[in-house]
Motif scaffolding. Sequence first.
Motif, short mmCIF file in Angstrom:
data_model
loop_
_atom_site.label_atom_id
_atom_site.label_comp_id
_atom_site.label_asym_id
_atom_site.label_seq_id
_atom_site.Cartn_x
_atom_site.Cartn_y
_atom_site.Cartn_z
N UNK A 91 4.49 29.94 -25.52
CA UNK A 91 4.04 31.33 -25.51
C UNK A 91 4.19 31.98 -26.88
N UNK A 92 5.28 32.64 -27.11
CA UNK A 92 5.46 33.44 -28.31
C UNK A 92 5.39 32.62 -29.59
N UNK A 93 5.87 31.41 -29.59
CA UNK A 93 5.82 30.59 -30.79
C UNK A 93 4.40 30.45 -31.33
N UNK A 94 3.52 29.78 -30.60
CA UNK A 94 2.17 29.58 -31.12
C UNK A 94 1.18 30.71 -30.84
N UNK A 95 1.28 31.37 -29.71
CA UNK A 95 0.26 32.35 -29.31
C UNK A 95 0.29 33.60 -30.18
N UNK A 96 1.48 34.07 -30.54
CA UNK A 96 1.55 35.28 -31.35
C UNK A 96 0.87 35.08 -32.69
N UNK A 97 0.96 33.90 -33.25
CA UNK A 97 0.28 33.62 -34.52
C UNK A 97 -1.22 33.59 -34.34
N UNK A 98 -1.69 33.00 -33.26
CA UNK A 98 -3.12 32.92 -33.01
C UNK A 98 -3.72 34.30 -32.75
N UNK A 99 -3.03 35.12 -32.00
CA UNK A 99 -3.57 36.44 -31.66
C UNK A 99 -3.65 37.36 -32.87
N UNK A 100 -2.71 37.25 -33.77
CA UNK A 100 -2.71 38.14 -34.94
C UNK A 100 -4.04 38.03 -35.68
N UNK A 101 -4.55 36.84 -35.82
CA UNK A 101 -5.81 36.67 -36.54
C UNK A 101 -7.01 37.15 -35.74
N UNK A 102 -6.89 37.26 -34.45
CA UNK A 102 -8.02 37.70 -33.63
C UNK A 102 -8.15 39.22 -33.54
N UNK A 103 -7.10 39.93 -33.84
CA UNK A 103 -7.08 41.37 -33.62
C UNK A 103 -7.47 42.20 -34.84
N UNK A 104 -7.75 41.55 -35.95
CA UNK A 104 -8.09 42.30 -37.16
C UNK A 104 -9.41 41.78 -37.74
N UNK A 105 -9.99 42.58 -38.62
CA UNK A 105 -11.25 42.17 -39.22
C UNK A 105 -11.04 41.02 -40.20
N UNK A 106 -12.11 40.31 -40.45
CA UNK A 106 -12.07 39.09 -41.25
C UNK A 106 -11.52 39.33 -42.66
N UNK A 107 -11.84 40.46 -43.25
CA UNK A 107 -11.44 40.70 -44.65
C UNK A 107 -9.93 40.76 -44.85
N UNK A 108 -9.16 41.07 -43.81
CA UNK A 108 -7.70 41.15 -43.96
C UNK A 108 -6.96 40.12 -43.11
N UNK A 109 -7.70 39.24 -42.48
CA UNK A 109 -7.11 38.27 -41.55
C UNK A 109 -6.03 37.40 -42.20
N UNK A 110 -6.28 36.88 -43.39
CA UNK A 110 -5.31 36.02 -44.06
C UNK A 110 -4.03 36.78 -44.38
#
Length: 182
Positions: A91-110
Amino acid sequence: MHVTTTCAGQDDISESRKLFYTLLVGVVYVAATPFATLTVDRLGRRALLLSGSFGMTLMYIGISVVIGGSIGGSEALLPFVLLLVIFYSVSWGPVSCAMASELVETSIRAKVNAVGTVTNWLADYVVVSSFLTLSSTLGERATFAMYASICFLSGIFVLVYVPETNGLALGDVRGSVESENG
């Protein structure tokens, strides 16, 4: 993990058994993590975070009860510790990292991923580095009860603030988040 210290620190367990428990925790952690990767799109990110939060809550309560002497001895800690590792690993280990990139626009994702990763490691450091101080100040039972409370609050946070991003295109996720937040 901080719970390995507790399990391996029990006086009634042999040194070889302590080493075995520590290695077992590592093996379970590595073996369980791919589960999230394989199931995140089928089960959903939010569902995995919720099951992780509330599963870890129950495991920390179990550890607190065992340490308090209410049930079993040191050997009774192992199932709770292993299940705690599994709940975190899926859960929190891998999913939190994956979700962070999905919730913001592409220009600031990295940048968001970088900040999220650093924050995750810093939080882990705070937990690990403060464990012995908290344990000696509050006692192990109260320390694990406090961790249970924090995990419970993380589940409430997910229920209230974290949208399900499963099945949405990256552009749709941002729109979904914006519409939920007004």
